[in-house]
Design a protein around this motif. Structure first.
Motif, PDB file in Angstrom:
ATOM      1  N   ASP A 157      36.782  12.788 -33.619  1.00 45.77           N
ATOM      2  CA  ASP A 157      37.971  13.620 -33.431  1.00 45.77           C
ATOM      3  C   ASP A 157      39.259  12.802 -33.509  1.00 45.77           C
ATOM      4  OD1 ASP A 157      36.364  15.821 -33.051  1.00 45.77           O
ATOM      5  OD2 ASP A 157      36.452  15.737 -30.858  1.00 45.77           O
ATOM      6  N   LYS A 158      40.317  13.483 -33.844  1.00 41.55           N
ATOM      7  CA  LYS A 158      41.645  12.854 -33.935  1.00 41.55           C
ATOM      8  C   LYS A 158      41.971  12.059 -32.674  1.00 41.55           C
ATOM      9  CE  LYS A 158      46.548  14.127 -33.823  1.00 41.55           C
ATOM     10  NZ  LYS A 158      47.515  15.248 -33.805  1.00 41.55           N
ATOM     11  N   ASP A 159      41.754  12.652 -31.513  1.00 40.43           N
ATOM     12  CA  ASP A 159      42.155  12.016 -30.255  1.00 40.43           C
ATOM     13  C   ASP A 159      41.018  11.253 -29.588  1.00 40.43           C
ATOM     14  OD1 ASP A 159      44.839  12.799 -30.414  1.00 40.43           O
ATOM     15  OD2 ASP A 159      44.361  14.778 -29.615  1.00 40.43           O
ATOM     16  N   THR A 160      39.978  10.951 -30.346  1.00 39.73           N
ATOM     17  CA  THR A 160      38.923  10.048 -29.894  1.00 39.73           C
ATOM     18  C   THR A 160      39.129   8.713 -30.600  1.00 39.73           C
ATOM     19  OG1 THR A 160      37.339  11.849 -29.558  1.00 39.73           O
ATOM     20  CG2 THR A 160      36.435   9.634 -29.830  1.00 39.73           C
ATOM     21  N   SER A 161      39.095   7.642 -29.846  1.00 45.75           N
ATOM     22  CA  SER A 161      39.254   6.312 -30.435  1.00 45.75           C
ATOM     23  C   SER A 161      37.883   5.713 -30.716  1.00 45.75           C
ATOM     24  CB  SER A 161      40.037   5.400 -29.485  1.00 45.75           C
ATOM     25  OG  SER A 161      39.343   5.277 -28.245  1.00 45.75           O
ATOM     26  N   GLY A 162      37.875   4.637 -31.510  1.00 47.03           N
ATOM     27  CA  GLY A 162      36.641   3.882 -31.651  1.00 47.03           C
ATOM     28  C   GLY A 162      36.134   3.695 -33.058  1.00 47.03           C
ATOM     29  N   LEU A 163      34.877   3.268 -33.148  1.00 47.46           N
ATOM     30  CA  LEU A 163      34.293   2.762 -34.388  1.00 47.46           C
ATOM     31  C   LEU A 163      33.887   3.869 -35.353  1.00 47.46           C
ATOM     32  CD1 LEU A 163      32.077  -0.021 -32.785  1.00 47.46           C
ATOM     33  CD2 LEU A 163      34.168  -0.362 -34.121  1.00 47.46           C
ATOM     34  N   ILE A 164      34.250   3.672 -36.601  1.00 46.75           N
ATOM     35  CA  ILE A 164      33.875   4.586 -37.675  1.00 46.75           C
ATOM     36  C   ILE A 164      33.617   3.753 -38.919  1.00 46.75           C
ATOM     37  CG2 ILE A 164      36.315   5.016 -38.259  1.00 46.75           C
ATOM     38  CD1 ILE A 164      35.460   7.871 -39.074  1.00 46.75           C
ATOM     39  N   ILE A 165      32.608   4.149 -39.695  1.00 48.18           N
ATOM     40  CA  ILE A 165      32.258   3.402 -40.899  1.00 48.18           C
ATOM     41  C   ILE A 165      32.582   4.234 -42.137  1.00 48.18           C
ATOM     42  CG2 ILE A 165      29.858   4.222 -40.866  1.00 48.18           C
ATOM     43  CD1 ILE A 165      29.056   1.498 -42.040  1.00 48.18           C
ATOM     44  N   ALA A 166      33.067   3.588 -43.186  1.00 51.43           N
ATOM     45  CA  ALA A 166      33.309   4.233 -44.470  1.00 51.43           C
ATOM     46  C   ALA A 166      32.572   3.452 -45.554  1.00 51.43           C
ATOM     47  CB  ALA A 166      34.801   4.300 -44.782  1.00 51.43           C
ATOM     48  N   ALA A 167      32.180   4.159 -46.609  1.00 44.17           N
ATOM     49  CA  ALA A 167      31.429   3.548 -47.708  1.00 44.17           C
ATOM     50  C   ALA A 167      32.357   3.254 -48.878  1.00 44.17           C
ATOM     51  CB  ALA A 167      30.310   4.483 -48.154  1.00 44.17           C
TER      52      ALA A 167
END
Length: 326
Positions: A157-167
């Motif tokens: 979510d927009k207002d959730t912080s943290g780790l995200i992966i993109a390819a």
């Protein structure tokens, strides 16, 4: 529906990959009599009523298998089907938005997303997103999810912080998407919730669907719902708030926020699912106290397991320190 809290904790987790381009609804009594265009505009995130009307006129919406007009009045039990057409070419521009890159190679990029940053562009909303930032930073992203969501395998979510992966290429994207689908991606969240949980750990097993009273939100329901399971364990107690670790066995939209509200412990600072008067007003600018803290996956090229952790962001950490000092 199993609404029990169960002490068994499993290690596998899953975060929802991008939604399909086709969606369906069965009209409930609360929506009977509404205009078709109004119903769809309220049911879809970041889509205007004008855009919905164009889709209806172009035959992308059917009710009970038939093409309809925008002003059709819906009846209880109607089956509504929407096929969102592929977006026409548009200029999603690279933007010099600061991002914290945790790891990057020729196949993947892992980012510690800041609170307030939308992950990808949507209809009528083409700038200021993580995708715009990634295009500026690395320029090469996979094309599996089209021009609006290059590289995006999953979302937070927009207002959730943290780790995200993109390819960064289609082969890597397909490999990662398969891991999300079979629940082998490791993801852990840290959240501050309202109230004092009665259990040290547990499992919330309750299906999630659209809220008929506000279709931009979700709720635990058995109608038009999807299976959803969240595991939690207590990290620290503050009396009127509790710090918890959460694991997702499934990955539904707003799953953690909906499930914690369902058991009476909404996230502190949650503008949509929190109480009107929070037990503890969060001392940061908007958004729920939710952080994607751990990410683990099999690298799509080397087949090695990779593990990343992101510390709790400063605004959330300051709130926790203030609670400890009370």
């Amino acid at each position: 529906m199993n609404n029990s809290i169960n002490p068994d904790i499993h290690d596998d987790m899953y975060e929802e990959v991008n939604e399909e381009s086709s969606q369906q609804w069965i009209i409930e009594e609360s929506a009977a009599g509404e205009r078709m265009d109004k119903f769809l505009a309220e049911s879809l995130d970041d889509v205007s009523r004008t855009q919905v009307q164009l889709w209806i006129k172009d035959g992308h919406v059917k009710v009970n298998g038939k093409v309809v007009k925008p002003n059709l009045k819906l009846a209880e039990g109607d089956q509504v089907a929407l096929r969102i057409p592929d977006p026409e070419p548009t200029d999603i521009r690279p933007e010099a938005i600061p991002i914290e890159v945790v790891y990057e190679d020729e196949d993947v990029i892992v980012v510690n997303k800041q609170r307030g940053l939308v992950v990808h562009p949507a209809v009528g909303h083409h700038s200021g997103t993580l995708v715009n930032a990634l295009l500026y930073h690395c320029k090469d992203l996979s094309g599996i999810n089209g021009i609006m969501r290059p590289g995006i395998v999953h979302r937070i979510d927009k207002d959730t912080s943290g780790l995200i992966i993109a390819a960064k290429n289609d082969k890597a994207h397909a490999h990662l998407a398969a891991q999300f689908k079979d629940h082998s991606i490791t993801r852990k969240y840290i959240a501050l919730v309202q109230g004092n949980l009665a259990h040290e750990q547990g499992t919330i097993d309750a299906p999630i669907g659209r809220d008929p009273n506000d279709r931009k939100l979700f709720m635990v329901t058995e109608r038009n719902a999807k299976h959803a399971v969240t595991h939690f364990s207590v990290i620290e107690r503050f009396g009127d708030c509790t710090l918890v670790e959460l694991k997702l066995e499934t990955g539904r939209t707003h799953q953690i926020r909906v499930h914690m509200k369902f058991i009476g412990h909404a996230l502190v600072g949650d503008p949509s699912y929190g109480r009107t008067k929070s037990v503890q007003r969060i001392t940061m600018e908007g958004g729920q106290a939710l952080h994607a803290a751990v990410l683990g996956f099999i690298h799509p090229r080397t087949e090695e397991y990779m593990h990343f952790e992101a510390p709790i962001p400063e605004d959330m950490d300051k709130l926790l320190e203030s609670l400890r000092l009370r």
